[in-house]
Design a protein around this motif. Structure first.
Motif, PDB file in Angstrom:
ATOM      1  N   GLU A 199      -5.800  24.095  -2.525  1.00 10.13           N
ATOM      2  CA  GLU A 199      -5.991  23.296  -3.736  1.00 10.13           C
ATOM      3  C   GLU A 199      -5.171  22.021  -3.567  1.00 10.13           C
ATOM      4  N   MET A 200      -5.813  20.877  -3.741  1.00  8.52           N
ATOM      5  CA  MET A 200      -5.126  19.599  -3.571  1.00  8.52           C
ATOM      6  C   MET A 200      -4.808  19.028  -4.942  1.00  8.52           C
ATOM      7  N   LYS A 201      -3.540  18.810  -5.189  1.00  8.98           N
ATOM      8  CA  LYS A 201      -3.177  18.219  -6.481  1.00  8.98           C
ATOM      9  C   LYS A 201      -3.213  16.701  -6.360  1.00  8.98           C
ATOM     10  N   PRO A 202      -3.909  16.018  -7.251  1.00  7.48           N
ATOM     11  CA  PRO A 202      -4.027  14.561  -7.135  1.00  7.48           C
ATOM     12  C   PRO A 202      -2.661  13.865  -7.168  1.00  7.48           C
ATOM     13  N   LYS A 203      -2.530  12.854  -6.358  1.00 11.05           N
ATOM     14  CA  LYS A 203      -1.304  12.060  -6.299  1.00 11.05           C
ATOM     15  C   LYS A 203      -1.758  10.608  -6.325  1.00 11.05           C
ATOM     16  N   THR A 204      -1.027   9.748  -7.006  1.00 10.44           N
ATOM     17  CA  THR A 204      -1.458   8.354  -7.114  1.00 10.44           C
ATOM     18  C   THR A 204      -1.198   7.623  -5.799  1.00 10.44           C
ATOM     19  N   LEU A 205      -2.260   7.220  -5.154  1.00  7.58           N
ATOM     20  CA  LEU A 205      -2.163   6.542  -3.858  1.00  7.58           C
ATOM     21  C   LEU A 205      -2.923   5.222  -3.933  1.00  7.58           C
ATOM     22  N   SER A 206      -2.382   4.231  -3.330  1.00  7.39           N
ATOM     23  CA  SER A 206      -3.076   2.937  -3.328  1.00  7.39           C
ATOM     24  C   SER A 206      -4.025   2.862  -2.134  1.00  7.39           C
ATOM     25  N   VAL A 207      -5.118   3.605  -2.241  1.00 10.99           N
ATOM     26  CA  VAL A 207      -6.065   3.622  -1.123  1.00 10.99           C
ATOM     27  C   VAL A 207      -7.309   2.782  -1.416  1.00 10.99           C
ATOM     28  N   LYS A 208      -7.385   2.222  -2.612  1.00 14.43           N
ATOM     29  CA  LYS A 208      -8.595   1.468  -2.998  1.00 14.43           C
ATOM     30  C   LYS A 208      -8.832   0.311  -2.017  1.00 14.43           C
ATOM     31  N   ASP A 209     -10.054   0.285  -1.483  1.00 12.76           N
ATOM     32  CA  ASP A 209     -10.492  -0.743  -0.530  1.00 12.76           C
ATOM     33  C   ASP A 209      -9.629  -0.797   0.734  1.00 12.76           C
ATOM     34  N   LYS A 210      -8.976   0.303   1.027  1.00 10.93           N
ATOM     35  CA  LYS A 210      -8.133   0.368   2.237  1.00 10.93           C
ATOM     36  C   LYS A 210      -8.790   1.261   3.289  1.00 10.93           C
ATOM     37  N   ASP A 211      -8.489   0.979   4.543  1.00 12.38           N
ATOM     38  CA  ASP A 211      -8.838   1.918   5.599  1.00 12.38           C
ATOM     39  C   ASP A 211      -7.793   3.015   5.577  1.00 12.38           C
ATOM     40  N   VAL A 212      -8.259   4.259   5.554  1.00 11.20           N
ATOM     41  CA  VAL A 212      -7.344   5.389   5.455  1.00 11.20           C
ATOM     42  C   VAL A 212      -7.496   6.283   6.690  1.00 11.20           C
ATOM     43  N   ILE A 213      -6.358   6.682   7.218  1.00  7.29           N
ATOM     44  CA  ILE A 213      -6.380   7.641   8.330  1.00  7.29           C
ATOM     45  C   ILE A 213      -5.657   8.900   7.874  1.00  7.29           C
ATOM     46  N   LEU A 214      -6.365   9.995   7.914  1.00 10.09           N
ATOM     47  CA  LEU A 214      -5.777  11.289   7.548  1.00 10.09           C
ATOM     48  C   LEU A 214      -5.304  11.966   8.819  1.00 10.09           C
ATOM     49  N   VAL A 215      -4.038  12.365   8.863  1.00 14.55           N
ATOM     50  CA  VAL A 215      -3.544  13.016  10.088  1.00 14.55           C
ATOM     51  C   VAL A 215      -2.865  14.346   9.764  1.00 14.55           C
ATOM     52  N   ASP A 216      -3.056  15.314  10.669  1.00 12.56           N
ATOM     53  CA  ASP A 216      -2.423  16.619  10.493  1.00 12.56           C
ATOM     54  C   ASP A 216      -2.209  17.226  11.877  1.00 12.56           C
TER      55      ASP A 216
END
Ligand code: R5P
Length: 290
Positions: A199-216
């Protein structure tokens, strides 16, 4: 410097590259199965008095791959190898690094015990937990492949990408990749409900109109990355790319991630897979040159 590299069946490609990069001989060996499934291992190269390197990951089928590793180490020892450096790029059975409930097997400790019996040094890459190193009574090192991941994403020439770890545990990896790309790093809040259920709890992130890289470190069922990617898309991320070190991939998650709009899904070759486009061979070559 080492004299000879012995490639386990899970790491043939990596071993060949490491041998080329370090100008080290690749050993001759045969690994096959008896009709009943038992493994047969024969090391044909002369290893007596030599500094040897064994490279073998221990992903699924874990038991088979572990037994192969133990047989390779033990046979080198029996043949009179002087020193044995054991490299396990993906360390299977790493989840249980302690007894979470009374009576549980500490699997990573048991595996460590069996590896160190014949090894003079041990290396792995992005172990599930650093504390696994404490189970070794020989020098043991956890190499970090996140810079290699960062170098791969550099080819996209993104302007200030946001690099995100799907949980707090991935923040160091996100920071390392962001550092290489000149971006920023953050993480999402995640609650694990059960195997493959998150379950992912929402967190305020400034990703609007950004390139996002998810890493794990690991993509296993992929539930974590899928949910994180969908959430970031819904928050207005421009492109979402997904990268991990160890592509365990127990489901058809790669197809699902692309179907959900991922612009790229990529991993290193600690485990061979359809997304293992990034090689960790230089990381290993540098480590064993020391
Ligand atoms: C958890 O501690 C790991 O860092 C990964 O987030 C986890 O193994 C990913 O699992 P899955 O792909 O099944 O969501």
């Amino acid at each position: 410097m080492s004299d000879i590299i012995i490639a386990g069946t899970t790491c043939q490609g990596i071993a060949r590259e490491v041998a080329d990069e370090t100008k080290t001989k690749l050993g001759q060996l045969t690994v096959k199965k008896f009709p009943d499934g038992e493994l047969y291992v024969r090391i044909e190269s002369d290893v007596r008095g030599k500094d040897c390197v064994v490279i073998q990951s221990t992903q699924n089928p874990h038991g088979r791959n572990l037994i192969e590793l133990f047989l390779l180490i033990d046979t080198l020892k029996e043949l009179g190898a002087k020193r044995i450096k054991t490299i396990v790029p993906f360390f299977g059975y790493g989840r249980q690094d302690k007894s979470f409930n009374p009576g549980e097997a500490v699997t990573s400790k048991t595996v460590a015990k069996h590896i160190e019996i014949g090894s003079d040094e041990f290396y792995s890459i992005n172990l599930h937990k650093d504390r696994i190193l404490d189970f070794f009574n020989v020098p043991a090192k956890n190499l970090d492949a996140s810079p290699v991941l960062g170098e791969y994403f550099k080819t996209y020439d993104m302007k200030s990408p946001v690099v995100i770890g799907p949980d707090r545990g991935a923040i160091d990896m996100a920071k390392s990749v962001a550092g290489i790309l000149g971006g920023t790093a953050d993480y999402l809040k995640k609650k694990r409900l059960g195997p493959g259920e998150v379950e992912m709890k929402p967190k305020t992130l400034s990703v609007k109109d950004k390139d996002v890289i998810l890493v794990d470190d690991i993509i296993d069922s992929g539930g974590t990355m899928l949910m994180a990617g969908e959430m970031l898309k819904s928050q207005g991320a421009l492109n979402v790319m997904v990268g991990c070190i160890h592509p365990v991939l127990t489901t058809n998650i790669v197809t699902k991630l692309f179907a959900a709009g991922a612009a790229d899904v990529v991993a290193t070759n600690t485990i061979p897979s359809q997304i293992s486009f990034i090689t960790v061979s230089s990381l290993i070559a540098d480590a064993i040159k020391e």
